[in-house]
Scaffold this motif. Structure first.
Motif, PDB file in Angstrom:
ATOM      1  N   TYR A   1       2.459   2.870   8.735  1.00  9.99           N
ATOM      2  CA  TYR A   1       3.438   3.120   9.804  1.00  9.99           C
ATOM      3  C   TYR A   1       2.894   2.634  11.146  1.00  9.99           C
ATOM      4  O   TYR A   1       3.571   1.935  11.886  1.00  9.99           O
ATOM      5  CB  TYR A   1       3.769   4.609   9.866  1.00  9.99           C
TER       6      TYR A   1
ATOM      7  N   TYR B   1       6.671  -0.621   7.895  1.00  3.42           N
ATOM      8  CA  TYR B   1       7.523   0.547   7.660  1.00  3.42           C
ATOM      9  C   TYR B   1       8.019   0.615   6.218  1.00  3.42           C
ATOM     10  O   TYR B   1       8.175   1.698   5.662  1.00  3.42           O
ATOM     11  CB  TYR B   1       8.691   0.551   8.639  1.00  3.42           C
ATOM     12  N   SER B   2       8.232  -0.521   5.623  1.00  2.00           N
ATOM     13  CA  SER B   2       8.709  -0.552   4.250  1.00  2.00           C
ATOM     14  C   SER B   2       7.674   0.050   3.290  1.00  2.00           C
ATOM     15  O   SER B   2       7.993   0.897   2.458  1.00  2.00           O
ATOM     16  CB  SER B   2       9.026  -2.003   3.891  1.00  2.00           C
TER      17      SER B   2
ATOM     18  N   SER C   1       5.149   1.966   4.126  1.00  4.97           N
ATOM     19  CA  SER C   1       4.964   3.356   4.508  1.00  4.97           C
ATOM     20  C   SER C   1       6.024   4.238   3.847  1.00  4.97           C
ATOM     21  O   SER C   1       5.723   5.293   3.300  1.00  4.97           O
ATOM     22  CB  SER C   1       5.023   3.487   6.026  1.00  4.97           C
ATOM     23  N   ARG C   2       7.243   3.766   3.871  1.00  8.04           N
ATOM     24  CA  ARG C   2       8.337   4.539   3.280  1.00  8.04           C
ATOM     25  C   ARG C   2       8.164   4.699   1.771  1.00  8.04           C
ATOM     26  O   ARG C   2       8.428   5.776   1.215  1.00  8.04           O
ATOM     27  CB  ARG C   2       9.674   3.877   3.590  1.00  8.04           C
TER      28      ARG C   2
ATOM     29  N   LEU D   1       7.533  12.224   8.906  1.00  4.55           N
ATOM     30  CA  LEU D   1       7.204  10.799   8.938  1.00  4.55           C
ATOM     31  C   LEU D   1       8.363   9.974   8.387  1.00  4.55           C
ATOM     32  O   LEU D   1       8.692   8.918   8.934  1.00  4.55           O
ATOM     33  CB  LEU D   1       5.918  10.518   8.151  1.00  4.55           C
TER      34      LEU D   1
ATOM     35  N   SER E   1      10.887   9.531  11.057  1.00  2.99           N
ATOM     36  CA  SER E   1      10.414   8.557  12.049  1.00  2.99           C
ATOM     37  C   SER E   1      10.585   7.132  11.543  1.00  2.99           C
ATOM     38  O   SER E   1      11.009   6.246  12.293  1.00  2.99           O
ATOM     39  CB  SER E   1       8.946   8.797  12.385  1.00  2.99           C
ATOM     40  N   ILE E   2      10.265   6.922  10.291  1.00  5.48           N
ATOM     41  CA  ILE E   2      10.425   5.593   9.681  1.00  5.48           C
ATOM     42  C   ILE E   2      11.896   5.193   9.697  1.00  5.48           C
ATOM     43  O   ILE E   2      12.249   4.081  10.102  1.00  5.48           O
ATOM     44  CB  ILE E   2       9.881   5.579   8.241  1.00  5.48           C
ATOM     45  N   GLU E   3      12.755   6.103   9.267  1.00 10.26           N
ATOM     46  CA  GLU E   3      14.193   5.805   9.221  1.00 10.26           C
ATOM     47  C   GLU E   3      14.746   5.545  10.613  1.00 10.26           C
ATOM     48  O   GLU E   3      15.565   4.637  10.790  1.00 10.26           O
ATOM     49  CB  GLU E   3      14.938   6.935   8.521  1.00 10.26           C
TER      50      GLU E   3
ATOM     51  N   HIS F   1      13.111   4.338  13.173  1.00  8.89           N
ATOM     52  CA  HIS F   1      12.626   3.025  13.600  1.00  8.89           C
ATOM     53  C   HIS F   1      13.445   1.910  12.934  1.00  8.89           C
ATOM     54  O   HIS F   1      13.838   0.947  13.597  1.00  8.89           O
ATOM     55  CB  HIS F   1      11.150   2.849  13.287  1.00  8.89           C
ATOM     56  N   ILE F   2      13.689   2.052  11.651  1.00  3.47           N
ATOM     57  CA  ILE F   2      14.462   1.037  10.926  1.00  3.47           C
ATOM     58  C   ILE F   2      15.868   0.938  11.503  1.00  3.47           C
ATOM     59  O   ILE F   2      16.398  -0.163  11.687  1.00  3.47           O
ATOM     60  CB  ILE F   2      14.472   1.340   9.414  1.00  3.47           C
TER      61      ILE F   2
END
Length: 79
Positions: free
Chosen positions: A27, A32-33, A35-36, A55, A58-60, A62-63
């Motif tokens: 991340y 991000y991919s 990390s997810r 987390l 947060s990833i979603e 950001h995407i």
């Protein structure tokens, strides 16, 4: 890289911890991919783990921002 240490963990909770820490690293580096993917695996082990859920959000987020910026850029170029 660090993911090579995952199969050596027979304890699911240790594996979860390692996956989470590696996901945080991905991340922070902007992957991000990946990390997810790791966070999804963590949540398969412990579905209600708050740190992983946070987390994931947060990833979603950001995407979503990246997709929005791309959409706006495309819309502006089409004018």
């Amino acid at each position: 890289m660090l993911e090579g240490s995952l199969p050596s963990s027979s304890n699911p909770l240790q594996m979860r911890e390692k996956m989470y820490l590696i996901a945080v690293g991905y991340y922070r580096s902007g992957d991000y991919s990946r990390s997810r993917q790791l966070i999804d695996r963590c949540l398969e082990i412990v579905p209600d783990w708050r740190q992983a859920i946070t987390l994931m959000k947060s990833i979603e987020d950001h995407i979503k921002k990246v997709v929005y910026v791309m959409y706006v850029g495309i819309a502006r170029n089409s004018w």
